[in-house]
Design an enzyme around this catalytic site. Sequence first.
Site, PDB file in Angstrom:
ATOM      1  CB  VAL A 235      -1.075  -0.107   1.191  1.00  0.00           C
ATOM      2  CG1 VAL A 235      -1.729   1.101   1.084  1.00  0.00           C
ATOM      3  CG2 VAL A 235      -1.919  -1.105   1.264  1.00  0.00           C
ATOM      4  N   GLY A 236       2.110   1.121   0.829  1.00  0.00           N
ATOM      5  CA  GLY A 236       3.029   2.307   0.509  1.00  0.00           C
ATOM      6  C   GLY A 236       3.316   2.675  -0.939  1.00  0.00           C
ATOM      7  CD  GLU A 253       6.679   2.686  10.908  1.00  0.00           C
ATOM      8  OE1 GLU A 253       7.091   1.691  10.714  1.00  0.00           O
ATOM      9  OE2 GLU A 253       5.730   2.465  11.805  1.00  0.00           O
ATOM     10  CB  CYS A 287       5.853  -1.853  12.994  1.00  0.00           C
ATOM     11  SG  CYS A 287       6.269  -0.327  14.046  1.00  0.00           S
TER      12      CYS A 287
END
Length: 480
Positions: A235-236, A253, A287
């Site tokens: 998606v980044g 991020e 993360c």
Amino acid sequence: MQHPHEPPVQQPPGCGKHVPGGGHGGGSGGAIPKGPVVCSTVCGNPYAGLVSHLRAAWLSGKTRPLEYRLAQLEALGRFLEEKKQDILEATALDMGKPSFEAYFTEILLCKNELNNTLNNLSHWMKDEHVDKNLVTQLDSAFIRKDPYGVVLIIAPWNYPIHLFLVPLIGAIAAGNCVVVKPSEIAKNTERLVAEVLTCYLDSDCFAVVTAGVQETTRLLENKFDYIFFTGSPSVGRIVMTAAAKHLTPVTLELGGKNPCYVSDTCDVQNVARRVAWGRFFNAGQTCIAPDYILCSVEMQDKLMPALREAITEYFGPNPQESPDFARIVGDKQFRRVRALLCSGRVAIGGQTDEKERYIAPTVLADVQPCDPAMQEEIFGPILPIVVVADMDEAIDFINARPRPLAVYAFSCDSKVVNQVLEKTSSGSFCSNDTLMQVTLTSLPFGGIGKSAAPNLPAWGRCDRVPGLSHQKPFASLHRG
């Protein structure tokens, strides 16, 4: 980070757009629209009117004064305090998040960022005078911190308050107007943010948009002056492609597979407790959690009973009954994580319950680099152990893969720790502990390469705001 953030499935409710006659700022309790607030323009984009409204507010200079920024930040503090119980309940409904974990990550860490910002903002906003040369001695030369303008924050589901609020604190501190897009996967938290946040903030300058994949795609068609995205690399790429059409700077991020090297010279019980805590916190949906262990076969044999003991200490003999162990956020995420259990052999745990979206704290032994658990970020309560001969092989293993968001190293020998630090590259580095680097507002947070793709220092040019400071390749925290 896998925060499996799929862009965003719901109609965007009023989302902070100014309601004539409603109150704004400082929690004055203005009315929140019940239905979608959209404004179609000639271009036909449903969010163009909202973005234009915020841009007009920013161009008016409303967000620039120190007093205004402080008032909005203080309103965020009231939001955290007055809605604390609502936040705990929403995150518990979304993913069974234990109250301590939710309070620590979603409220306390945000308060720390907020207090640090309030205490330092007047200093950060001051012009920075610079050296002059001989011919400019009678002139004035300085750097002024300017906000970007109208910025977009797209947040993930794993820490659904923290990971939109910390960027929002920085954006407000730097004098921007903001559109916040919380994750629709954490449905209860999304609803809370959409219904409540703009009762505290000035709705002329701050908006909340709830949206699914199609709606977020349309939202990204608008020109923003900065985009901050937390989520998956896939998606980044979509976010960065959309931003490129407007030459909009972006901070991504994204996370990654964070290795944890355990040397033969260490306190095994200490390692097991700290790794188990970091790996199984929030059911592994963090993360910066240690994603896998690298150690010798002898250390693997020593770690197994110590890890089993630590898991029992934290979650009891049956973690499924523990109030301190969270659940996987959704059915799709549950099935993805469960499929990784076929890697290596299950040495500890392995039990699952699809109805509850429960996966037990699990340790996989003798995992091979080609196994499924080593092909993607796990983002669940599974800890693979990969056997290496020594530290040099561990370093080579790490460097042969995309650079992670965090590297962890455990050893009683400082030379070993320093070797891992010097010879690897990552967003952050922590020795003899896990996760603790993120608790310090004094350390920058970010990644390098696939773990993140920042290309500008902060929300305001030359500004330093906590949580969005210049992304340095290393931020190290050594614990003995």
